[in-house]
Design a protein around this motif. Structure first.
Motif, mmCIF file in Angstrom:
data_model
loop_
_atom_site.group_PDB
_atom_site.id
_atom_site.type_symbol
_atom_site.label_atom_id
_atom_site.label_comp_id
_atom_site.label_asym_id
_atom_site.label_seq_id
_atom_site.Cartn_x
_atom_site.Cartn_y
_atom_site.Cartn_z
ATOM 1 N N ASN A 1 8.201 9.999 2.740
ATOM 2 C CA ASN A 1 8.558 9.977 4.164
ATOM 3 C C ASN A 1 7.871 8.833 4.895
ATOM 4 O O ASN A 1 8.477 8.173 5.754
ATOM 5 N N MET A 2 6.610 8.568 4.563
ATOM 6 C CA MET A 2 5.899 7.443 5.191
ATOM 7 C C MET A 2 6.511 6.108 4.777
ATOM 8 O O MET A 2 6.623 5.193 5.585
ATOM 9 N N LEU A 3 6.883 6.001 3.505
ATOM 10 C CA LEU A 3 7.531 4.779 3.027
ATOM 11 C C LEU A 3 8.815 4.529 3.809
ATOM 12 O O LEU A 3 9.102 3.391 4.216
ATOM 13 N N LYS A 4 9.563 5.579 4.041
ATOM 14 C CA LYS A 4 10.823 5.468 4.787
ATOM 15 C C LYS A 4 10.560 5.115 6.245
ATOM 16 O O LYS A 4 11.240 4.259 6.831
ATOM 17 N N LYS A 5 9.580 5.758 6.842
ATOM 18 C CA LYS A 5 9.315 5.584 8.267
ATOM 19 C C LYS A 5 8.715 4.222 8.589
ATOM 20 O O LYS A 5 9.132 3.563 9.557
ATOM 21 N N TYR A 6 7.769 3.772 7.792
ATOM 22 C CA TYR A 6 7.021 2.563 8.146
ATOM 23 C C TYR A 6 7.509 1.298 7.450
ATOM 24 O O TYR A 6 7.260 0.193 7.946
ATOM 25 N N GLU A 7 8.179 1.430 6.310
ATOM 26 C CA GLU A 7 8.680 0.235 5.618
ATOM 27 C C GLU A 7 10.191 0.255 5.447
ATOM 28 O O GLU A 7 10.757 -0.674 4.887
ATOM 29 N N ARG A 8 10.831 1.324 5.922
ATOM 30 C CA ARG A 8 12.291 1.468 5.870
ATOM 31 C C ARG A 8 12.824 1.327 4.428
ATOM 32 O O ARG A 8 13.833 0.675 4.176
ATOM 33 N N LYS A 9 12.090 1.957 3.498
ATOM 34 C CA LYS A 9 12.484 1.919 2.095
ATOM 35 C C LYS A 9 12.681 3.340 1.590
ATOM 36 O O LYS A 9 11.913 4.248 1.930
ATOM 37 N N ASP A 10 13.698 3.527 0.764
ATOM 38 C CA ASP A 10 13.885 4.797 0.078
ATOM 39 C C ASP A 10 13.010 4.815 -1.173
ATOM 40 O O ASP A 10 12.701 3.762 -1.748
ATOM 41 N N TRP A 11 12.628 6.004 -1.604
ATOM 42 C CA TRP A 11 11.757 6.099 -2.781
ATOM 43 C C TRP A 11 12.394 5.477 -4.011
ATOM 44 O O TRP A 11 11.697 4.957 -4.887
ATOM 45 N N GLN A 12 13.764 5.499 -4.081
ATOM 46 C CA GLN A 12 14.457 4.935 -5.237
ATOM 47 C C GLN A 12 14.251 3.425 -5.368
ATOM 48 O O GLN A 12 14.437 2.863 -6.455
ATOM 49 N N GLN A 13 13.877 2.755 -4.279
ATOM 50 C CA GLN A 13 13.614 1.323 -4.345
ATOM 51 C C GLN A 13 12.293 1.016 -5.055
ATOM 52 O O GLN A 13 12.067 -0.124 -5.492
ATOM 53 N N VAL A 14 11.449 2.019 -5.182
ATOM 54 C CA VAL A 14 10.165 1.861 -5.861
ATOM 55 C C VAL A 14 10.199 2.536 -7.230
ATOM 56 O O VAL A 14 9.730 1.982 -8.227
ATOM 57 N N ILE A 15 10.780 3.725 -7.271
ATOM 58 C CA ILE A 15 10.901 4.497 -8.513
ATOM 59 C C ILE A 15 12.384 4.785 -8.723
ATOM 60 O O ILE A 15 12.900 5.803 -8.260
ATOM 61 N N TRP B 1 0.829 -1.201 0.000
ATOM 62 C CA TRP B 1 0.000 0.000 0.000
ATOM 63 C C TRP B 1 0.866 1.254 0.000
ATOM 64 O O TRP B 1 0.569 2.237 -0.687
ATOM 65 N N MET B 2 1.948 1.230 0.781
ATOM 66 C CA MET B 2 2.847 2.390 0.840
ATOM 67 C C MET B 2 3.520 2.639 -0.501
ATOM 68 O O MET B 2 3.653 3.793 -0.949
ATOM 69 N N GLU B 3 3.949 1.572 -1.150
ATOM 70 C CA GLU B 3 4.585 1.714 -2.456
ATOM 71 C C GLU B 3 3.603 2.276 -3.483
ATOM 72 O O GLU B 3 3.947 3.149 -4.282
ATOM 73 N N MET B 4 2.368 1.778 -3.435
ATOM 74 C CA MET B 4 1.376 2.272 -4.385
ATOM 75 C C MET B 4 1.008 3.732 -4.099
ATOM 76 O O MET B 4 0.732 4.504 -5.020
ATOM 77 N N ALA B 5 0.998 4.113 -2.826
ATOM 78 C CA ALA B 5 0.725 5.519 -2.495
ATOM 79 C C ALA B 5 1.787 6.421 -3.122
ATOM 80 O O ALA B 5 1.472 7.481 -3.677
ATOM 81 N N LEU B 6 3.032 5.993 -3.052
ATOM 82 C CA LEU B 6 4.114 6.768 -3.663
ATOM 83 C C LEU B 6 3.913 6.847 -5.174
ATOM 84 O O LEU B 6 4.064 7.925 -5.777
#
Length: 420
Positions: free
Chosen positions: A297-311, A250-255
């Motif tokens: 920021n939510m992706l980083k905080k709750y899933e410990r992922k940087d945006w570059q891992q998704v995009i 869900w976090m990845e899709m929100a991004l």
């Protein structure tokens, strides 16, 4: 020059709220506005609907109230953006006039994406539904001219031809045959990912529009036409949403949603010819930058992922432009008509209807839904127009590329449905 929205400084989220006066902008003049300005407004209205619809569903599948509060904040701003965009439509524009713009959007947006998408399978899906929306434009245009005396060519600005596509009667398929293979985010081109999200939102908006306004139409024939075409739009949403990778969180899709909104608003800014409307696209683009950074920021905080891992690449790919593709779109539609108008769908693939076994579910379902052609609204609209005017209403610059669809005094109900 390429732009990376992740590198831009976001405005504070609380600065995004507007008051009632700001949320009620001056509407366009329906007789003066460029047809593509209307198309962009419908596209961005649908994009904002998709944003809040997604965020509501995210909240319904989330048990963390801190996250749900963040979603509520973003969603409230998206709702205000949607209200502002929707109010650009003038009071004196009829439902049918607006419908012509909806179908022009469906045709030209799909044609643009099909021409540039790097994934052959996604391109095939776009081309397949393109011919169906093209036919819807023709059916609604005949109804408009017949009931309101308004010629569709004036509304589409001659940017888009109006003539039969794959006949709507042939489009009714068994539900299994509208589900496609998804395009994995990790291995797909970013342009493909954007296209699948954007076209899903656009078709979802069209489906919702027809579902909610069809019953308000002033004639029985028009009510029936909206009901029939709304069912095809449901099929299109099924097709397009199935192209989206369901494995993302869900976090990845929100991004990804926020990135797509940034991309679209920036594209609309660059393409818009109306300065008043362009200012709205720019204002909303700046708001979406804030939403994008909040999602990162939510992706980083709750899933410990940087945006570059998704995009992986933040820079926007080629921007979406209606203005630059007018003649290319006309040629593309004609080419697809000539080569694939007789196609139907068999599970995840496409095939000429004559190659499909006679006992296949498509034929059973199509016969069940349609019965005799005399009870099908999309056919009756054209037959009634021909009875009253002597021939159907079209706007075509040269002869129709499909021989079976050239007749102006009878409506073909076999192409894409029965063998010749």
């Amino acid at each position: 020059m390429s732009l990376n929205p992740f590198t831009l400084k976001p405005m504070p989220m609380n600065k995004c709220f507007g008051n009632w006066n700001k949320l009620y902008p001056k509407a366009y003049d329906k007789n003066e506005a460029d047809p593509y300005t209307k198309v962009r407004i419908i596209l961005m209205n649908g994009t904002e609907f998709e944003a809040q619809w997604f965020l509501h569903n995210f909240a319904r599948h989330c048990n963390n109230n801190d996250i749900r509060r963040e979603l509520a904040l973003t969603r409230r701003i998206e709702q205000q953006q949607q209200k502002k965009i929707s109010m650009l439509k003038p009071i004196d524009e009829s439902t049918l006039e607006t419908t012509i713009s909806y179908e022009q959007l469906a045709v030209d947006l799909t044609a643009i994406m099909a021409q540039y998408d790097p994934d052959p399978y996604v391109k095939a899906a776009l081309d397949f539904a393109l011919l169906e929306d093209f036919d819807h434009l023709y059916r609604y245009s005949d109804l408009l001219e017949m009931e309101e005396g308004i010629r569709g060519e004036r509304l589409v600005g001659s940017y888009t031809e109006i003539m039969p596509g794959r006949p709507t009667i042939s489009e009714h398929r068994y539900p299994f045959d509208d589900v496609r293979r998804f395009a994995p985010i990790g291995s797909s081109d970013m342009l493909t990912n954007l296209h699948t999200m954007i076209i899903t939102a656009a078709e979802q908006q069209t489906m919702n529009y027809y579902m909610n306004i069809g019953q308000t139409h002033k004639s029985e024939l028009g009510r029936r036409l909206y009901s029939e075409i709304a069912m095809i739009e449901e099929q299109h949403v099924t097709q397009y949403e199935s192209l989206i990778d369901p494995n993302s969180t869900w976090m990845e899709m929100a991004l990804c949603h926020e990135y797509a909104e940034c991309y679209l608003y920036y594209s609309m800014m660059e393409d818009e010819t109306d300065s008043h409307v362009r200012d709205i696209w720019e204002e909303h683009f700046n708001m979406e930058i804030a939403h994008l950074h909040a999602a990162a920021n939510m992706l980083k905080k709750y899933e410990r992922k940087d945006w570059q891992q998704v995009i992986p690449v933040g820079e926007f790919p080629m921007l979406l432009s209606f203005n630059k593709n007018i003649e290319n779109n006309k040629k593309h539609v004609r080419d697809v008509l000539k080569n694939t108008v007789k196609n139907t769908s068999v599970l995840e693939e496409y095939a000429e209807v004559c190659s499909v076994p006679e006992n296949y579910e498509f034929f059973k379902y199509n016969d069940t839904v349609n019965g005799s052609s005399g009870s099908v609204a999309s056919h009756n609209v054209i037959e009634q127009y021909i009875t009253e005017a002597g021939e159907d209403y079209r706007f075509q610059e040269t002869q129709h590329p499909v021989k079976e669809l050239r007749c102006r005094t009878c409506d073909n109900t076999d192409v894409g449905r029965n063998c010749d």
